[in-house]
Design a protein around this motif. Structure first.
Motif, PDB file in Angstrom:
ATOM      1  N   PHE A  24     -92.969 165.500  69.196  1.00 10.37           N
ATOM      2  CA  PHE A  24     -92.931 165.855  70.614  1.00 10.37           C
ATOM      3  C   PHE A  24     -93.774 167.096  70.826  1.00 10.37           C
ATOM      4  O   PHE A  24     -93.578 168.114  70.164  1.00 10.37           O
TER       5      PHE A  24
ATOM      6  N   GLY B 224     -94.897 168.275  76.228  1.00 10.27           N
ATOM      7  CA  GLY B 224     -94.003 167.617  77.163  1.00 10.27           C
ATOM      8  C   GLY B 224     -93.886 166.118  76.997  1.00 10.27           C
ATOM      9  O   GLY B 224     -93.326 165.426  77.856  1.00 10.27           O
ATOM     10  N   LYS B 225     -94.395 165.560  75.874  1.00 11.96           N
ATOM     11  CA  LYS B 225     -94.345 164.110  75.692  1.00 11.96           C
ATOM     12  C   LYS B 225     -94.125 163.752  74.227  1.00 11.96           C
ATOM     13  O   LYS B 225     -94.370 164.555  73.327  1.00 11.96           O
TER      14      LYS B 225
ATOM     15  N   GLU C 290     -85.981 157.225  75.495  1.00  8.83           N
ATOM     16  CA  GLU C 290     -86.851 158.365  75.794  1.00  8.83           C
ATOM     17  C   GLU C 290     -86.080 159.435  76.545  1.00  8.83           C
ATOM     18  O   GLU C 290     -86.181 160.629  76.238  1.00  8.83           O
ATOM     19  N   ASP C 291     -85.288 159.022  77.531  1.00  7.45           N
ATOM     20  CA  ASP C 291     -84.477 159.982  78.292  1.00  7.45           C
ATOM     21  C   ASP C 291     -83.471 160.690  77.389  1.00  7.45           C
ATOM     22  O   ASP C 291     -83.214 161.890  77.546  1.00  7.45           O
TER      23      ASP C 291
ATOM     24  N   LEU D 197     -85.386 163.323  75.395  1.00  4.82           N
ATOM     25  CA  LEU D 197     -85.741 164.460  76.246  1.00  4.82           C
ATOM     26  C   LEU D 197     -84.506 165.275  76.628  1.00  4.82           C
ATOM     27  O   LEU D 197     -84.556 166.505  76.674  1.00  4.82           O
TER      28      LEU D 197
ATOM     29  N   LYS E 255     -83.745 169.237  75.835  1.00  5.76           N
ATOM     30  CA  LYS E 255     -83.422 170.163  76.929  1.00  5.76           C
ATOM     31  C   LYS E 255     -82.143 170.951  76.675  1.00  5.76           C
ATOM     32  O   LYS E 255     -81.815 171.864  77.432  1.00  5.76           O
TER      33      LYS E 255
ATOM     34  N   LYS F 155     -87.335 175.297  76.047  1.00  8.69           N
ATOM     35  CA  LYS F 155     -87.571 173.860  76.158  1.00  8.69           C
ATOM     36  C   LYS F 155     -89.010 173.452  75.863  1.00  8.69           C
ATOM     37  O   LYS F 155     -89.293 172.285  75.651  1.00  8.69           O
TER      38      LYS F 155
END
Length: 281
Positions: free
Chosen positions: A35, A38-39, A71-72, A75, A79, A84
């Motif tokens: 990661f 941001g991706k 994916e969520d 992430l 977070k 972050k």
């Protein structure tokens, strides 16, 4: 912090039962993800490899295990920390639920997501000594199961101990036909003149995400020919260049194998193309 079946917990709170099937029988698969910016790099490829691995191992894929859901979850796990931004190594581990011995009582699964900080936001070349040797104590069995990212990694562990004890940075693994298959932690590419070789999946090498990406990049180079073909150990000292690839490190040039020293010319050509593809993909 760790995401255990959708619940964010501290490492101390994220406990699994003693009869966990991944622990007892190696009944688990995983994806190691990078990661950055941001991706998740090459997330679609990772997702479909995970789904294919679960199907091959006859795990029941939950309806909610869509590409968007996982994916969520990744992430959301990232977070959970105060800082972050940055780059992280993420591990998504899936195992069959507890019950049974060799024969499972259920094919339903559980999962965990963990992460650790990375120092570089993009792929960089290692300019240091990187000497390798063959690990010949045990062999990879060619075939479909060897191409999966399961947690049955005893050969990799023993090879890593051998490398550490003998002051090598890495070792190459052989299959039962004594063909070079992969490194302890990634796929391999061998360059001789304008020919670039990498072992085929049928030899038992990991179906690597970076392997796939670099194959597509190399096929676009007009002056080089890519061959997915078996590699004999005798070819190693005849090569001009050897490099190892994995999702976290990118491209790792080998500097020495026995008495042969290697250049890193092609690695330097491929690296910016790989970084561009990672950011755009």
């Amino acid at each position: 912090m760790v995401n255990l079946n959708g619940t964010i917990k501290s490492h101390n709170e994220a406990n699994i039962t003693f009869d966990n099937r991944g622990l007892n029988y190696g009944d688990a698969v995983f994806e190691t993800l990078r990661f950055s910016g941001g991706k998740i790099y090459f997330w679609e490829d990772h997702y479909f490899r995970l789904m294919a691995s679960m199907r091959i191992l006859r795990m029941e894929i939950p309806m909610k295990f869509t590409m968007e859901f996982l994916e969520d979850e990744i992430l959301r796990t990232l977070k959970s920390i105060e800082k972050k931004d940055g780059s992280y190594r993420v591990k998504l581990l899936v195992w069959r639920k507890t019950g049974g011995k060799y024969t499972p009582e259920t094919n339903d699964v559980e999962y965990a997501i963990s992460f650790e900080k990375l120092h570089n936001p993009f792929y960089v070349l290692n300019e240091k000594r990187y000497e390798i040797e063959l690990f010949k104590d045990h062999f990879i069995t060619s075939g479909l199961l060897s191409t999966l990212k399961t947690n049955n990694r005893l050969i990799n562990i023993l090879g890593s101990i051998y490398a550490k004890e003998n002051d090598y940075e890495n070792c190459l693994l052989l299959n039962e036909n004594k063909q070079v298959v992969e490194a302890l932690n990634g796929n391999i590419f061998l360059i001789s003149g304008t020919i670039i070789k990498t072992p085929p999946l049928s030899d038992g090498c990991l179906n690597g995400i970076l392997r796939k990406q670099l194959i597509s990049i190399i096929k676009m180079l007009p002056d080089y020919i890519l061959e997915e073909t078996s590699i004999s150990p005798f070819e190693l000292q005849k090569a001009d260049e050897i490099f190892i690839t994995n999702t976290i490190q990118g491209i790792v040039p080998v500097t020495k194998y026995r008495k042969k020293k290697f250049v890193d010319t092609m690695a330097k050509v491929l690296l910016p193309k790989l970084n561009l593809k990672a950011r755009m993909g």
